[in-house]
Scaffold this motif. Sequence first.
Motif, PDB file in Angstrom:
ATOM      1  N   SER A 159     -21.185  16.678   1.300  1.00  8.93           N
ATOM      2  CA  SER A 159     -22.152  15.825   1.982  1.00  8.93           C
ATOM      3  C   SER A 159     -23.000  16.674   2.917  1.00  8.93           C
ATOM      4  O   SER A 159     -22.618  17.782   3.305  1.00  8.93           O
ATOM      5  CB  SER A 159     -21.419  14.736   2.777  1.00  8.93           C
ATOM      6  OG  SER A 159     -20.712  15.311   3.865  1.00  8.93           O
ATOM      7  N   ALA A 160     -24.159  16.152   3.272  1.00  9.80           N
ATOM      8  CA  ALA A 160     -25.088  16.901   4.121  1.00  9.80           C
ATOM      9  C   ALA A 160     -24.478  17.230   5.477  1.00  9.80           C
ATOM     10  O   ALA A 160     -24.860  18.214   6.122  1.00  9.80           O
ATOM     11  CB  ALA A 160     -26.379  16.106   4.295  1.00  9.80           C
ATOM     12  N   GLU A 161     -23.507  16.409   5.918  1.00  4.89           N
ATOM     13  CA  GLU A 161     -22.906  16.619   7.238  1.00  4.89           C
ATOM     14  C   GLU A 161     -21.804  17.674   7.210  1.00  4.89           C
ATOM     15  O   GLU A 161     -21.454  18.244   8.243  1.00  4.89           O
ATOM     16  CB  GLU A 161     -22.327  15.301   7.773  1.00  4.89           C
ATOM     17  CG  GLU A 161     -23.359  14.205   8.040  1.00  4.89           C
ATOM     18  CD  GLU A 161     -23.832  13.533   6.759  1.00  4.89           C
ATOM     19  OE1 GLU A 161     -23.069  13.573   5.759  1.00  4.89           O
ATOM     20  OE2 GLU A 161     -24.953  12.994   6.749  1.00  4.89           O
ATOM     21  N   GLU A 162     -21.233  17.920   6.050  1.00 10.22           N
ATOM     22  CA  GLU A 162     -20.122  18.866   5.960  1.00 10.22           C
ATOM     23  C   GLU A 162     -20.622  20.298   6.098  1.00 10.22           C
ATOM     24  O   GLU A 162     -21.633  20.665   5.511  1.00 10.22           O
ATOM     25  CB  GLU A 162     -19.405  18.719   4.616  1.00 10.22           C
ATOM     26  CG  GLU A 162     -18.632  17.432   4.455  1.00 10.22           C
ATOM     27  CD  GLU A 162     -17.938  17.370   3.107  1.00 10.22           C
ATOM     28  OE1 GLU A 162     -17.664  18.443   2.534  1.00 10.22           O
ATOM     29  OE2 GLU A 162     -17.685  16.257   2.626  1.00 10.22           O
ATOM     30  N   PRO A 163     -19.891  21.118   6.866  1.00  6.84           N
ATOM     31  CA  PRO A 163     -20.301  22.524   6.965  1.00  6.84           C
ATOM     32  C   PRO A 163     -20.025  23.267   5.661  1.00  6.84           C
ATOM     33  O   PRO A 163     -19.092  22.936   4.925  1.00  6.84           O
ATOM     34  CB  PRO A 163     -19.429  23.063   8.102  1.00  6.84           C
ATOM     35  CG  PRO A 163     -18.211  22.195   8.085  1.00  6.84           C
ATOM     36  CD  PRO A 163     -18.690  20.827   7.670  1.00  6.84           C
ATOM     37  N   LEU A 164     -20.842  24.246   5.381  1.00  7.13           N
ATOM     38  CA  LEU A 164     -20.575  25.128   4.249  1.00  7.13           C
ATOM     39  C   LEU A 164     -19.407  26.035   4.624  1.00  7.13           C
ATOM     40  O   LEU A 164     -19.399  26.636   5.696  1.00  7.13           O
ATOM     41  CB  LEU A 164     -21.808  25.971   3.934  1.00  7.13           C
ATOM     42  CG  LEU A 164     -21.619  27.041   2.855  1.00  7.13           C
ATOM     43  CD1 LEU A 164     -21.373  26.399   1.499  1.00  7.13           C
ATOM     44  CD2 LEU A 164     -22.820  27.977   2.802  1.00  7.13           C
ATOM     45  N   GLN A 165     -18.426  26.139   3.737  1.00  5.72           N
ATOM     46  CA  GLN A 165     -17.276  27.005   3.979  1.00  5.72           C
ATOM     47  C   GLN A 165     -17.405  28.271   3.131  1.00  5.72           C
ATOM     48  O   GLN A 165     -17.559  28.193   1.912  1.00  5.72           O
ATOM     49  CB  GLN A 165     -15.975  26.280   3.633  1.00  5.72           C
ATOM     50  CG  GLN A 165     -15.718  25.039   4.482  1.00  5.72           C
ATOM     51  CD  GLN A 165     -14.410  24.376   4.112  1.00  5.72           C
ATOM     52  OE1 GLN A 165     -13.333  24.969   4.235  1.00  5.72           O
ATOM     53  NE2 GLN A 165     -14.484  23.138   3.648  1.00  5.72           N
ATOM     54  N   VAL A 166     -17.335  29.410   3.805  1.00  5.92           N
ATOM     55  CA  VAL A 166     -17.446  30.715   3.149  1.00  5.92           C
ATOM     56  C   VAL A 166     -16.189  31.509   3.461  1.00  5.92           C
ATOM     57  O   VAL A 166     -15.720  31.515   4.605  1.00  5.92           O
ATOM     58  CB  VAL A 166     -18.700  31.479   3.627  1.00  5.92           C
ATOM     59  CG1 VAL A 166     -18.765  32.859   2.986  1.00  5.92           C
ATOM     60  CG2 VAL A 166     -19.961  30.680   3.316  1.00  5.92           C
ATOM     61  N   ARG A 167     -15.654  32.179   2.450  1.00  2.00           N
ATOM     62  CA  ARG A 167     -14.417  32.946   2.643  1.00  2.00           C
ATOM     63  C   ARG A 167     -14.611  34.375   2.145  1.00  2.00           C
ATOM     64  O   ARG A 167     -15.118  34.601   1.053  1.00  2.00           O
ATOM     65  CB  ARG A 167     -13.269  32.272   1.879  1.00  2.00           C
ATOM     66  CG  ARG A 167     -11.935  32.982   2.020  1.00  2.00           C
ATOM     67  CD  ARG A 167     -10.796  32.084   1.560  1.00  2.00           C
ATOM     68  NE  ARG A 167     -10.773  31.893   0.115  1.00  2.00           N
ATOM     69  CZ  ARG A 167      -9.881  31.122  -0.520  1.00  2.00           C
ATOM     70  NH1 ARG A 167      -8.970  30.454   0.185  1.00  2.00           N
ATOM     71  NH2 ARG A 167      -9.914  30.998  -1.835  1.00  2.00           N
ATOM     72  N   TRP A 168     -14.192  35.337   2.975  1.00  6.53           N
ATOM     73  CA  TRP A 168     -14.240  36.759   2.623  1.00  6.53           C
ATOM     74  C   TRP A 168     -12.840  37.237   2.255  1.00  6.53           C
ATOM     75  O   TRP A 168     -11.857  36.875   2.905  1.00  6.53           O
ATOM     76  CB  TRP A 168     -14.788  37.578   3.793  1.00  6.53           C
ATOM     77  CG  TRP A 168     -16.267  37.384   3.971  1.00  6.53           C
ATOM     78  CD1 TRP A 168     -16.896  36.293   4.482  1.00  6.53           C
ATOM     79  CD2 TRP A 168     -17.286  38.303   3.591  1.00  6.53           C
ATOM     80  NE1 TRP A 168     -18.255  36.465   4.450  1.00  6.53           N
ATOM     81  CE2 TRP A 168     -18.531  37.695   3.911  1.00  6.53           C
ATOM     82  CE3 TRP A 168     -17.288  39.574   3.027  1.00  6.53           C
ATOM     83  CZ2 TRP A 168     -19.754  38.328   3.680  1.00  6.53           C
ATOM     84  CZ3 TRP A 168     -18.501  40.206   2.792  1.00  6.53           C
ATOM     85  CH2 TRP A 168     -19.712  39.583   3.117  1.00  6.53           C
ATOM     86  N   ILE A 169     -12.771  38.065   1.213  1.00  3.41           N
ATOM     87  CA  ILE A 169     -11.495  38.567   0.702  1.00  3.41           C
ATOM     88  C   ILE A 169     -11.613  40.067   0.459  1.00  3.41           C
ATOM     89  O   ILE A 169     -12.629  40.537  -0.067  1.00  3.41           O
ATOM     90  CB  ILE A 169     -11.122  37.854  -0.623  1.00  3.41           C
ATOM     91  CG1 ILE A 169     -10.983  36.343  -0.395  1.00  3.41           C
ATOM     92  CG2 ILE A 169      -9.839  38.421  -1.213  1.00  3.41           C
ATOM     93  CD1 ILE A 169     -10.843  35.552  -1.680  1.00  3.41           C
TER      94      ILE A 169
END
Length: 458
Positions: free
Chosen positions: A248-258
């Motif tokens: 949804s537009a309200e949800e933050p984008l989640q980014v993960r580094w590995i």
Amino acid sequence: MMTILWRARLVQRPLRAFESRRFRSALAASRPPTLTLLGKEYPTDEKTNITPAIVDKLGRNLYLQPSHPIGILRSLIESHFSNFTAHSGFSPIVTPAKNFDDLGFPADHPGRALSDSYYINNGLMLRTHTSAHEVEVFARGDRRWLLTSDVYRRDEIDSTHYPVFHQMEGARVFSSSQEGIDELEADNARLSEHLAQSNIVIEDVPHSSSTNPIPSVYATDHAERMVRNLKLSLNSLMLALFGGRAGSAEEPLQVRWIEAYFPFTSPSFEVEVFFHGKWIEILGCGLVQQRTMQLANIPHDVSWAFGLGLERIAMILFAIPDIRLFWSTDSRFLEQFTPGNITTFRPYSKYPPSHRDVSFWFPSEGLHDNDVFDLVRDTVGDLAEDVKMIDSFTHPKTQRTSRCYRINYRSMDKYVCKPLILWYIDNPFARSLSGDEVNTLHAGVITRLKEKFGVEIR
């Protein structure tokens, strides 16, 4: 008991040796003396394994078509890195040294194998990644650059794998001088402020570690700044591509580094985004090894680089379910997309597949699954939706191995074995790909298997 075993070996060894000779002879007989690629003729030899289906894809340049999903995505990334020089048009024909050696690939790396890469002859091949041109572009003196190209790898057949795909590589070079340090710190401050004001959550890992080290030739403080700049730059790119689309537009984008490993970078990382309920790998990146900078004659500079597959991201963003669709010339596919816009693909055909099985005795050496996959592609093109090995049997006495492959035939544009009445109601002007036609296609595969590899069909 010993006598029985000895007699079995007497039977087994000549038979397997005969199979191996027959396999090599069949391959040699099917190899043309020369290949014409992009208008130029090349001699072939025992290493040649490029197929007509692959030759046909050379020069298609999907990434240069502004209304094609691959071209749209390329343009969006280039717009994000607007102050980077965008390169394309490099020939896909390179030397193994350029593709592997210059980048530090070990001599026994599996990517060098005939089963994994396409060779024109012993001295030339089709590039397997855009990094084959990395040294060349660095040597031109560009401090910020992007490079988009088609790349070629032998692979399985299914909805997410194709032997030709497109990569984009990007790099940024900084001087080790105080001027370079000042430039880095200013850019890091700008990017940090931008991300702090954005709806993004980042799951990070240390910039370096004992298992993901900074090379000793680099000053640690400067390298740490470089890694930070790399992460900030790519987090910003992930936000530009996936922000507001992952949920949804309200949800933050989640980014993960590995932490990761690549022969040509250290430290190295992979980046994932959380998209529609699952983590998806998007790209690989890291600090470029000093060896590459030395080959490019810029030994005192430091650079980060990243590489991503355009098809992988385009399938996610445009909701394209089958990688074969990128190569479609059907207007119902091509006319759905407009430059600069990410729109959801509207399926126009999805018909039940029709499968056929083929079993044969495998040669004792030399034949790889990818050889079978390439032959199927070369024979029936993109009508093969997927090919799976569904059974393997080893004879207890002769030790000969038999494998059974299931080929799913499905057209993206025609009906495959659909009942006539339903076919007519859905589209009275369409032509069905009938069961007889599928049988003919499959018979062609069997004939080619026998002719090219000399196999014995069960």
